[in-house]
Design a protein around this motif. Structure first.
Motif, mmCIF file in Angstrom:
data_model
loop_
_atom_site.group_PDB
_atom_site.id
_atom_site.type_symbol
_atom_site.label_atom_id
_atom_site.label_comp_id
_atom_site.label_asym_id
_atom_site.label_seq_id
_atom_site.Cartn_x
_atom_site.Cartn_y
_atom_site.Cartn_z
ATOM 1 N N ASP A 226 -0.937 -1.201 -7.796
ATOM 2 C CA ASP A 226 -1.876 -2.154 -7.190
ATOM 3 C C ASP A 226 -1.614 -2.268 -5.690
ATOM 4 O OD1 ASP A 226 -4.070 -3.828 -7.456
ATOM 5 O OD2 ASP A 226 -2.829 -5.629 -7.622
ATOM 6 N N ARG A 227 -1.345 -1.139 -5.078
ATOM 7 C CA ARG A 227 -1.012 -1.081 -3.656
ATOM 8 C C ARG A 227 -1.554 0.205 -3.042
ATOM 9 N NH1 ARG A 227 -0.050 -5.653 -4.295
ATOM 10 N NH2 ARG A 227 1.772 -6.911 -3.680
ATOM 11 N N TRP A 228 -1.631 0.200 -1.720
ATOM 12 C CA TRP A 228 -1.980 1.380 -0.948
ATOM 13 C C TRP A 228 -0.679 2.064 -0.529
ATOM 14 C CZ3 TRP A 228 -7.002 2.839 -0.643
ATOM 15 C CH2 TRP A 228 -7.962 1.877 -0.943
ATOM 16 N N LEU A 229 -0.453 3.267 -1.018
ATOM 17 C CA LEU A 229 0.756 3.999 -0.673
ATOM 18 C C LEU A 229 0.598 4.607 0.717
ATOM 19 C CD1 LEU A 229 1.429 5.843 -4.062
ATOM 20 C CD2 LEU A 229 2.171 3.556 -3.315
ATOM 21 N N ALA A 246 4.359 0.703 0.707
ATOM 22 C CA ALA A 246 3.074 0.358 0.099
ATOM 23 C C ALA A 246 2.580 -0.962 0.673
ATOM 24 C CB ALA A 246 3.219 0.257 -1.421
ATOM 25 N N ALA A 247 1.271 -1.050 0.856
ATOM 26 C CA ALA A 247 0.650 -2.252 1.416
ATOM 27 C C ALA A 247 -0.347 -2.832 0.430
ATOM 28 C CB ALA A 247 -0.047 -1.916 2.732
ATOM 29 N N ALA A 248 -0.429 -4.162 0.396
ATOM 30 C CA ALA A 248 -1.436 -4.820 -0.430
ATOM 31 C C ALA A 248 -2.808 -4.714 0.222
ATOM 32 C CB ALA A 248 -1.066 -6.276 -0.652
ATOM 33 N N THR A 249 -2.821 -4.815 1.545
ATOM 34 C CA THR A 249 -4.060 -4.728 2.319
ATOM 35 C C THR A 249 -3.816 -3.847 3.528
ATOM 36 O OG1 THR A 249 -4.659 -6.993 1.683
ATOM 37 C CG2 THR A 249 -5.856 -6.028 3.533
ATOM 38 N N VAL A 250 -4.781 -3.020 3.841
ATOM 39 C CA VAL A 250 -4.732 -2.190 5.042
ATOM 40 C C VAL A 250 -5.959 -2.504 5.881
ATOM 41 C CG1 VAL A 250 -4.725 0.149 5.993
ATOM 42 C CG2 VAL A 250 -3.497 -0.341 3.863
ATOM 43 N N GLY A 279 -15.142 -6.314 17.428
ATOM 44 C CA GLY A 279 -15.520 -4.958 17.069
ATOM 45 C C GLY A 279 -15.614 -4.794 15.572
ATOM 46 N N LYS A 280 -15.511 -3.548 15.140
ATOM 47 C CA LYS A 280 -15.624 -3.199 13.729
ATOM 48 C C LYS A 280 -14.250 -2.917 13.136
ATOM 49 C CE LYS A 280 -20.144 -3.297 13.859
ATOM 50 N NZ LYS A 280 -20.922 -4.337 13.124
ATOM 51 N N ALA A 281 -14.141 -3.046 11.840
ATOM 52 C CA ALA A 281 -12.900 -2.737 11.133
ATOM 53 C C ALA A 281 -13.232 -2.346 9.705
ATOM 54 C CB ALA A 281 -11.953 -3.932 11.142
ATOM 55 N N THR A 282 -12.295 -1.671 9.072
ATOM 56 C CA THR A 282 -12.378 -1.375 7.643
ATOM 57 C C THR A 282 -11.199 -2.040 6.962
ATOM 58 O OG1 THR A 282 -13.444 0.768 8.030
ATOM 59 C CG2 THR A 282 -12.395 0.425 5.891
ATOM 60 N N VAL A 283 -11.467 -2.856 5.966
ATOM 61 C CA VAL A 283 -10.422 -3.520 5.194
ATOM 62 C C VAL A 283 -10.314 -2.838 3.840
ATOM 63 C CG1 VAL A 283 -9.714 -5.657 4.061
ATOM 64 C CG2 VAL A 283 -10.677 -5.736 6.365
ATOM 65 N N LEU A 284 -9.112 -2.350 3.535
ATOM 66 C CA LEU A 284 -8.839 -1.711 2.256
ATOM 67 C C LEU A 284 -8.057 -2.673 1.373
ATOM 68 C CD1 LEU A 284 -7.533 1.748 3.577
ATOM 69 C CD2 LEU A 284 -9.892 1.157 2.966
ATOM 70 N N PRO A 312 -15.866 -15.177 5.889
ATOM 71 C CA PRO A 312 -14.488 -14.709 6.091
ATOM 72 C C PRO A 312 -14.061 -13.751 4.988
ATOM 73 C CG PRO A 312 -14.631 -17.076 6.433
ATOM 74 C CD PRO A 312 -15.942 -16.645 5.849
ATOM 75 N N VAL A 313 -13.282 -12.748 5.357
ATOM 76 C CA VAL A 313 -12.814 -11.735 4.421
ATOM 77 C C VAL A 313 -11.381 -12.050 4.011
ATOM 78 C CG1 VAL A 313 -12.246 -9.290 4.138
ATOM 79 C CG2 VAL A 313 -14.333 -9.967 5.348
ATOM 80 N N ASN A 314 -11.152 -12.178 2.722
ATOM 81 C CA ASN A 314 -9.813 -12.453 2.214
ATOM 82 C C ASN A 314 -9.021 -11.163 2.020
ATOM 83 O OD1 ASN A 314 -10.272 -15.231 2.007
ATOM 84 N ND2 ASN A 314 -11.100 -15.040 -0.053
ATOM 85 N N PHE A 315 -7.733 -11.229 2.347
ATOM 86 C CA PHE A 315 -6.807 -10.135 2.087
ATOM 87 C C PHE A 315 -6.105 -10.391 0.756
ATOM 88 C CE2 PHE A 315 -5.920 -9.206 6.889
ATOM 89 C CZ PHE A 315 -7.255 -8.887 7.064
ATOM 90 N N ALA A 316 -5.540 -9.319 0.183
ATOM 91 C CA ALA A 316 -4.711 -9.467 -1.006
ATOM 92 C C ALA A 316 -3.339 -9.982 -0.593
ATOM 93 C CB ALA A 316 -4.576 -8.124 -1.719
ATOM 94 N N LYS A 317 -2.705 -10.772 -1.435
ATOM 95 C CA LYS A 317 -1.380 -11.283 -1.125
ATOM 96 C C LYS A 317 -0.369 -10.148 -1.123
ATOM 97 C CE LYS A 317 -2.043 -16.033 -2.692
ATOM 98 N NZ LYS A 317 -1.551 -17.127 -3.583
ATOM 99 N N GLY A 318 0.461 -10.138 -0.104
ATOM 100 C CA GLY A 318 1.437 -9.080 0.041
ATOM 101 C C GLY A 318 1.395 -8.522 1.451
ATOM 102 N N GLN A 319 2.118 -7.434 1.657
ATOM 103 C CA GLN A 319 2.234 -6.859 2.993
ATOM 104 C C GLN A 319 0.888 -6.332 3.503
ATOM 105 O OE1 GLN A 319 4.368 -2.949 3.970
ATOM 106 N NE2 GLN A 319 5.880 -4.471 4.649
ATOM 107 N N VAL A 320 0.633 -6.599 4.789
ATOM 108 C CA VAL A 320 -0.582 -6.126 5.455
ATOM 109 C C VAL A 320 -0.198 -5.096 6.519
ATOM 110 C CG1 VAL A 320 -2.559 -6.766 6.892
ATOM 111 C CG2 VAL A 320 -1.753 -8.337 5.103
ATOM 112 N N TRP A 321 -0.882 -3.974 6.512
ATOM 113 C CA TRP A 321 -0.764 -2.988 7.586
ATOM 114 C C TRP A 321 -2.028 -3.066 8.437
ATOM 115 C CZ3 TRP A 321 2.414 1.660 8.530
ATOM 116 C CH2 TRP A 321 3.629 1.617 7.844
ATOM 117 N N VAL A 322 -1.851 -3.159 9.755
ATOM 118 C CA VAL A 322 -2.968 -3.121 10.690
ATOM 119 C C VAL A 322 -2.775 -1.882 11.554
ATOM 120 C CG1 VAL A 322 -4.192 -4.276 12.558
ATOM 121 C CG2 VAL A 322 -3.152 -5.632 10.720
#
Length: 328
Positions: A226-229, A246-250, A279-284, A312-322
């Motif tokens: 349940d993470r982005w490797l 691994a990140a919960a949200t990217v 600007g623009k962004a993509t939230v994974l 507003p866009v919610n992130f998943a709980k856990g580590q965020v990579w920007v």
């Protein structure tokens, strides 16, 4: 998410500070310098005026500048960060900044030098502690005047040490508890990020890659974790103990990347990543990609991410990579 700021101490241009700056200039080997203890021997005049010792409890987050050259990997302590920022530096390479609020790892590294863009990015926090190994000599006065607590091997030698497994300058490590005895807590993460239920819509996505001229990041969705490797330069990114990053949200945030007034010792210009603006962004998150808008009106604000209708866009709980990517 603006916040009122308290009165900040003024930089004292004393003879002692000028002498210390001269010493620092001699010891710091440019923007890409990452020398060991002694490469920046100053404590800023602001610290001296306020009587803050290196071991004083931090009122805000700890931000650590991290080497991301191939020789610096695998990293240590990055998996404990609440937020990891990735930016482009000289030669099209990348550097990381790991931000800690809810927990402090025993060791973090390898630590490398600061950049001008870091000062704008860190204004969103209330006087954060910035741990780094040095900076281009003309940048040091700007760091001194910034509303942050700068800690280097020269100012806090007992907090840094050299590892034996990698060649210098890729082997400098920080013991965070030597700078801040305890984690400041979730409230210190004044990033503007929101956490909660996933936004509706989006596109099912298994992998996304962000390319710099001489580096790339790939994020691959793992249903089982349940993470982005995280992948770097075509290889899986792991921690020193063998765990996969691994990140919960990217967040792939498209920003203006321009030339700064600084160059490294080879003459390469240091890119400046503008994190104030819109600007623009993509939230994974959750295996889906969401096209969103970002806005940060002032450096003291966090960054708001919203859908096209302003939700507003919610992130998943856990580590965020920007990951900051150059806007087209």
């Amino acid at each position: 998410m603006g916040r009122q700021r308290g009165t900040r101490g003024r930089h004292a241009a004393t003879t002692a500070a000028l002498l210390a700056a001269t010493v620092t200039a001699a010891l710091t080997a440019g923007c890409t310098g990452g020398g060991g203890p002694g490469d920046d021997g100053r404590r800023s005049a602001r610290e001296s005026e306020q009587g803050t010792s290196p071991s004083a409890t931090g009122a805000s987050v700890l931000a650590v500048k991290l080497d991301n050259a191939a020789a610096a990997r695998p990293h240590t302590g990055v998996d404990a960060a609440d937020v990891v920022y990735a930016e482009q530096v000289e030669g099209g390479l990348s550097r990381l900044m790991a931000v800690y609020a809810t927990q402090l790892p025993k060791t973090v590294g390898p630590v490398r030098s600061a950049r001008e863009s870091d000062l704008e990015l860190l204004r969103q926090f209330d006087r954060p502690t910035l741990a780094f190994s040095g900076a281009q000599k003309k940048l040091l006065p700007l760091i001194d005047r910034a509303p942050l607590r700068a800690e280097t091997p020269g100012s806090a030698p007992d907090a840094y040490s050299r590892g034996s497994g990698k060649p210098a300058p890729h082997n400098l490590y920080l013991r965070p508890e030597r700078l801040i005895p305890e984690a400041p807590g979730q409230a210190a993460l004044t990033t503007g990020f929101r956490y909660g239920t996933a936004p509706s819509g989006g596109t099912a996505t298994t992998s996304q890659t962000v390319r710099y001229p001489a580096a790339r990041f790939t994020f691959t969705w793992s249903d089982s974790r349940d993470r982005w490797l995280v992948g770097m330069d075509g290889a899986p990114a792991t921690t020193a103990d063998g765990k996969r990053m691994a990140a919960a949200t990217v967040v792939v945030q498209y920003v203006k990347v321009r030339e700064s007034a600084f160059r490294d010792f080879l003459g390469n210009n240091t890119p400046y990543t503008e994190t104030v603006g819109s600007g623009k962004a993509t939230v994974l998150r959750d295996g889906r990609a969401h096209a969103v808008n970002w806005k940060r009106a002032d450096a003291t604000d966090g960054t708001a991410f919203t859908t096209g209708d302003g939700t507003p866009v919610n992130f998943a709980k856990g580590q965020v990579w920007v990951v900051y990517a150059k806007a087209s």
